[in-house]
Motif scaffolding. Sequence first.
Motif, PDB file in Angstrom:
ATOM      1  N   LEU A 273      10.489  43.111  -6.642  1.00 55.57           N
ATOM      2  CA  LEU A 273      11.530  44.014  -6.171  1.00 55.57           C
ATOM      3  C   LEU A 273      11.999  43.508  -4.819  1.00 55.57           C
ATOM      4  CD1 LEU A 273      12.986  46.703  -6.816  1.00 55.57           C
ATOM      5  CD2 LEU A 273      11.192  47.874  -5.531  1.00 55.57           C
TER       6      LEU A 273
ATOM      7  N   ILE B 226      31.144  48.288   8.782  1.00 55.88           N
ATOM      8  CA  ILE B 226      29.994  47.511   8.304  1.00 55.88           C
ATOM      9  C   ILE B 226      29.640  47.858   6.867  1.00 55.88           C
ATOM     10  CG2 ILE B 226      29.009  47.131  10.593  1.00 55.88           C
ATOM     11  CD1 ILE B 226      27.033  49.409   9.939  1.00 55.88           C
TER      12      ILE B 226
ATOM     13  N   MET C   6      18.100  46.900  -3.483  1.00 58.42           N
ATOM     14  CA  MET C   6      16.945  46.256  -4.095  1.00 58.42           C
ATOM     15  C   MET C   6      17.028  46.439  -5.589  1.00 58.42           C
ATOM     16  SD  MET C   6      13.399  46.582  -2.041  1.00 58.42           S
ATOM     17  CE  MET C   6      13.287  48.286  -1.622  1.00 58.42           C
TER      18      MET C   6
ATOM     19  N   LYS D 199      11.475  53.291  -1.973  1.00 54.68           N
ATOM     20  CA  LYS D 199      10.979  52.014  -2.495  1.00 54.68           C
ATOM     21  C   LYS D 199       9.801  52.227  -3.452  1.00 54.68           C
ATOM     22  CE  LYS D 199       9.437  47.447  -1.052  1.00 54.68           C
ATOM     23  NZ  LYS D 199       9.047  46.547   0.029  1.00 54.68           N
TER      24      LYS D 199
ATOM     25  N   ALA E 284      11.276  53.235  -6.711  1.00 48.01           N
ATOM     26  CA  ALA E 284      11.933  52.095  -7.351  1.00 48.01           C
ATOM     27  C   ALA E 284      10.890  51.149  -7.938  1.00 48.01           C
ATOM     28  CB  ALA E 284      12.804  51.363  -6.326  1.00 48.01           C
ATOM     29  N   TYR E 285       9.858  50.898  -7.151  1.00 47.07           N
ATOM     30  CA  TYR E 285       8.798  49.984  -7.593  1.00 47.07           C
ATOM     31  C   TYR E 285       8.073  50.562  -8.803  1.00 47.07           C
ATOM     32  CZ  TYR E 285       5.916  45.875  -6.580  1.00 47.07           C
ATOM     33  OH  TYR E 285       5.316  44.656  -6.630  1.00 47.07           O
TER      34      TYR E 285
ATOM     35  N   LEU F 116      16.407  49.817 -12.581  1.00 48.05           N
ATOM     36  CA  LEU F 116      16.410  50.600 -11.346  1.00 48.05           C
ATOM     37  C   LEU F 116      17.241  49.928 -10.268  1.00 48.05           C
ATOM     38  CD1 LEU F 116      14.373  49.311  -8.823  1.00 48.05           C
ATOM     39  CD2 LEU F 116      13.101  49.083 -10.954  1.00 48.05           C
ATOM     40  N   SER F 117      17.627  50.732  -9.290  1.00 47.44           N
ATOM     41  CA  SER F 117      18.235  50.162  -8.087  1.00 47.44           C
ATOM     42  C   SER F 117      17.833  51.020  -6.896  1.00 47.44           C
ATOM     43  CB  SER F 117      19.762  50.116  -8.220  1.00 47.44           C
ATOM     44  OG  SER F 117      20.275  51.434  -8.292  1.00 47.44           O
ATOM     45  N   TRP F 118      17.828  50.407  -5.740  1.00 50.15           N
ATOM     46  CA  TRP F 118      17.492  51.089  -4.477  1.00 50.15           C
ATOM     47  C   TRP F 118      18.519  50.633  -3.455  1.00 50.15           C
ATOM     48  CZ3 TRP F 118      16.492  48.980   0.314  1.00 50.15           C
ATOM     49  CH2 TRP F 118      15.805  49.766   1.270  1.00 50.15           C
ATOM     50  N   LEU F 119      19.177  51.578  -2.830  1.00 51.18           N
ATOM     51  CA  LEU F 119      20.216  51.212  -1.862  1.00 51.18           C
ATOM     52  C   LEU F 119      20.040  52.036  -0.598  1.00 51.18           C
ATOM     53  CD1 LEU F 119      22.985  49.628  -1.419  1.00 51.18           C
ATOM     54  CD2 LEU F 119      24.095  51.750  -2.124  1.00 51.18           C
ATOM     55  N   PRO F 120      19.848  51.396   0.551  1.00 47.42           N
ATOM     56  CA  PRO F 120      19.673  52.167   1.788  1.00 47.42           C
ATOM     57  C   PRO F 120      21.015  52.420   2.475  1.00 47.42           C
ATOM     58  CG  PRO F 120      19.368  49.847   2.255  1.00 47.42           C
ATOM     59  CD  PRO F 120      19.759  49.943   0.785  1.00 47.42           C
TER      60      PRO F 120
ATOM     61  N   TYR G 168      22.820  51.945   5.953  1.00 50.69           N
ATOM     62  CA  TYR G 168      22.497  50.984   6.995  1.00 50.69           C
ATOM     63  C   TYR G 168      23.489  51.106   8.126  1.00 50.69           C
ATOM     64  CZ  TYR G 168      26.068  48.089   4.617  1.00 50.69           C
ATOM     65  OH  TYR G 168      27.210  47.615   4.046  1.00 50.69           O
ATOM     66  N   GLY G 169      23.135  50.494   9.251  1.00 48.36           N
ATOM     67  CA  GLY G 169      24.040  50.519  10.388  1.00 48.36           C
ATOM     68  C   GLY G 169      23.529  51.416  11.482  1.00 48.36           C
ATOM     69  N   PRO G 170      24.426  51.767  12.428  1.00 49.99           N
ATOM     70  CA  PRO G 170      24.001  52.485  13.625  1.00 49.99           C
ATOM     71  C   PRO G 170      23.332  53.821  13.318  1.00 49.99           C
ATOM     72  CG  PRO G 170      26.332  51.878  13.761  1.00 49.99           C
ATOM     73  CD  PRO G 170      25.863  51.530  12.403  1.00 49.99           C
TER      74      PRO G 170
ATOM     75  N   SER H 167      26.890  51.735 -10.601  1.00 52.70           N
ATOM     76  CA  SER H 167      26.885  51.865  -9.154  1.00 52.70           C
ATOM     77  C   SER H 167      25.506  52.275  -8.657  1.00 52.70           C
ATOM     78  CB  SER H 167      27.904  52.915  -8.721  1.00 52.70           C
ATOM     79  OG  SER H 167      27.861  53.038  -7.319  1.00 52.70           O
ATOM     80  N   PRO H 168      24.958  51.525  -7.700  1.00 54.06           N
ATOM     81  CA  PRO H 168      23.667  51.914  -7.126  1.00 54.06           C
ATOM     82  C   PRO H 168      23.804  53.024  -6.091  1.00 54.06           C
ATOM     83  CG  PRO H 168      24.432  49.890  -6.113  1.00 54.06           C
ATOM     84  CD  PRO H 168      25.458  50.267  -7.157  1.00 54.06           C
ATOM     85  N   LEU H 169      25.040  53.360  -5.754  1.00 59.87           N
ATOM     86  CA  LEU H 169      25.262  54.400  -4.748  1.00 59.87           C
ATOM     87  C   LEU H 169      25.259  55.759  -5.422  1.00 59.87           C
ATOM     88  CD1 LEU H 169      26.043  55.080  -1.770  1.00 59.87           C
ATOM     89  CD2 LEU H 169      28.409  55.122  -2.575  1.00 59.87           C
TER      90      LEU H 169
ATOM     91  N   THR I   7      26.054  59.625  -5.294  1.00 60.92           N
ATOM     92  CA  THR I   7      26.797  60.633  -4.539  1.00 60.92           C
ATOM     93  C   THR I   7      26.441  62.038  -5.033  1.00 60.92           C
ATOM     94  OG1 THR I   7      28.633  60.154  -6.016  1.00 60.92           O
ATOM     95  CG2 THR I   7      28.733  59.193  -3.827  1.00 60.92           C
TER      96      THR I   7
END
Lengths: 352, 180, 249
Positions: free
Chosen positions: A5, A114, A176, B20, B23-24, B33-37, B39-41, B61-63, B65
Amino acid sequence: MNKVLMKGNEALAEAAIRAGCKCFFGYPITPQTEVAAYFAKNMAKRGGVFLQAESEIAAINMVLGASSAGVRAMTSSSSPGISLKSEGISYIAGSDLPCVIVNVQRGGPGLGGIQPSQSDYNQAVKAPGHGDFHLVVYAPASVQESVDMVFTAFDTADRYRIPTMILSDGLIGQMMEPVVFPEKTNDIPEKSWACDGHKNKRKHNIVTSLFLEPDKLEKSVLQRNEKYKLISNNCADCETYLCDDAHIVITAYGATARIARSAVNEARKQGIKAGLFRPKTLWPFPENELRNSCKNAGHILCAEMSAGQMVNDIKLYTNCSVPVSFYGRTGGVIPEPEELLREIIKLSEGRQ
Amino acid sequence: MLTRIIISGFGGQGVLFIGKCLAYSAMLIGKELSWLPSYGPEMRGGTANCSVCISDDAIGSPLVTSPDILIAMNEPSFDKFEKKLCTGGKLFSDNSMIEKKSRRTDIKCFELPASDIAQNNALPRMANIILLGKTIKECSDMLFGINISTVTQVFEKIIPAKKNDLIQKNISALNLGYSM
Amino acid sequence: MSVIFQKPKSLADVQTHYCPGCTHGIIHRLVAEVIDEMNIEGTTVGISPVGCSVMAYEYFNCDMIEAPHGRAPAVATGVKRADPELFVFTYQGDGDLAAIGTNETIHAAARGENITVIFVNNTIYGMTGGQMAPTTIPGQITQTTPYGRDPKTNGFPLKVCEIISQIDGTAFAQRVAVDSVPHIKEAKKAIRKAFENQKEKRGFSIVEVLSSCPTNWGMTPSEALKRIREEMIPYYPLGIFKDTDVWNK
């Protein structure tokens, strides 16, 4: 098969090391920084070089140097950084040097944002720098494909002595997924042209993009164009999904293609014959396959995370023989499958 | 079947980590499966979240909503995502951190003072794992049968063996949450 | 019959494009003599810049790379990191090194890159026809400072050796000139030292060579050499600014 993964960015870096990348030069920028960080952690202990350059400009020129010396070299960045690299990319192309450049796209123009975007299609495909040249552009739609395409990108770069690009985005780079790394390592061809010291055994090699006499420059450009013809025949690649009987074909690449696939599935459930055409290489564009995929289509819907860039090529490659609509979100907004489904339904109702 | 999960909280609460773990786990039981964080400030001291999708089929889509499962570990996360839960969805909230309660009747709410439980059981910073244990207990079907033993295996795989005490603490927290 | 003078082996037997009276030829020769004497032509890679010496790859017999404007130290870094056993030198003019490429120069020095930089300072952009360079002396007339360089509007010149010698990664920085035989001999010694430093892996070495540009200065070759002595050396004093081993001080 050993599944692991991994984040898209990290998997891409691991794949590069396995593909024989000896030197990586980079500069931090969100959302690609994990690529550089992965190299920083792993490159030295596996016999390679990681160096954080003082700028994107320096990084791409370090790639120029390392590639000239005959080793597999790579850099990665995100959209604003790629703009800075464009000078070096042009010189690399003009000097017939192989290398891999990764763009984990974010929103623009300017500092932009970003979040994930696909607004660098035109830059990657049409104008990655000044002069008559192309990059072979690979567009992964999954973490696994990020890995597979890195191997292909290095091989293509070496085979044709050209720079190649992995056009990823913040979504593919940050997510991932399970991934399997290929067992085989690539054979790296002899590089008799490299500047690695002639050891008093051959005439000196010169790596240059300068040809002050117009007929010599023309000759060099035309020779490269012959290469591009070969590449167009050999390297164009795509995936088609339910296109054979499709009345409506969505064209989308990278992250957007995943969303389009969900929309196609949903449309099929509602009895709408929808299909997906996904170019895996954006240059060369799989234009024959596009035309084949649309032979029963009454409408094409091009979906992108941009204000509309690939859509113009879709019109061009289909000779406008099928009406082409566009649906895009930009600035880092990721479209939802429902948005694309609504467009498909609209088009299918218009048809009836 | 497709299950969409959002896990959200302050940076440092371990929301990406339990994402994670899920997902694992999905990988171990052979699901897509998918994992999407995020990110950013916003990651720096603000609210962090991740999307996890588990499915029988390739994931689009891994996102996420509109999640089927929401694990909320702070109030901003509750405010942002509670209203987006699908009908029939399940909400897991750390009510040591969240005073509000959902008024929705079309979702199922599981409130657990996870941070206090962690504190009182000498499992500091493991409110996330306690919530994960509770989630696994209440969402067995939606999670394709991922269970304590799957997640235990995951801990053993992703936490270095030399940190065995940490693995044991995670297992304790997981079981504690599961028993709630 | 014994040979008493000949072209260095590592210098190609071709006509150069340099203007009559230009001292690039002398500096090329000094670099080539050092490569010959150290017997390293087969393991040397040179980087030519954008500027008058852009075609230097035609003149040296070692492997040569032509770099984008100002980027030679970055290209050299790439080569050296790919194969640390190679001798790598850049040959750069003042516009290339001290204007568009200042960043690359400073950071290659800061990293202590084990390379040799030959910096040809003639206080003017030669190839583009005589515009102000970062090293143009106050008062000097160029195409873009037609009334003389006025620091109030054009800023002050950069004194490269003085700047570079302040950087921890710099092993060696010396300013030399090629206006006279004694100075030329001194220049050769400095260049040799800068290459020897690579062998000993001492860090970043730079030799700044005060050079002439009779064409763009509007002078005869001998007037130009006189200008080096009378105008340039007073502003850019000769000497060793730094000589150390970065890694084993």
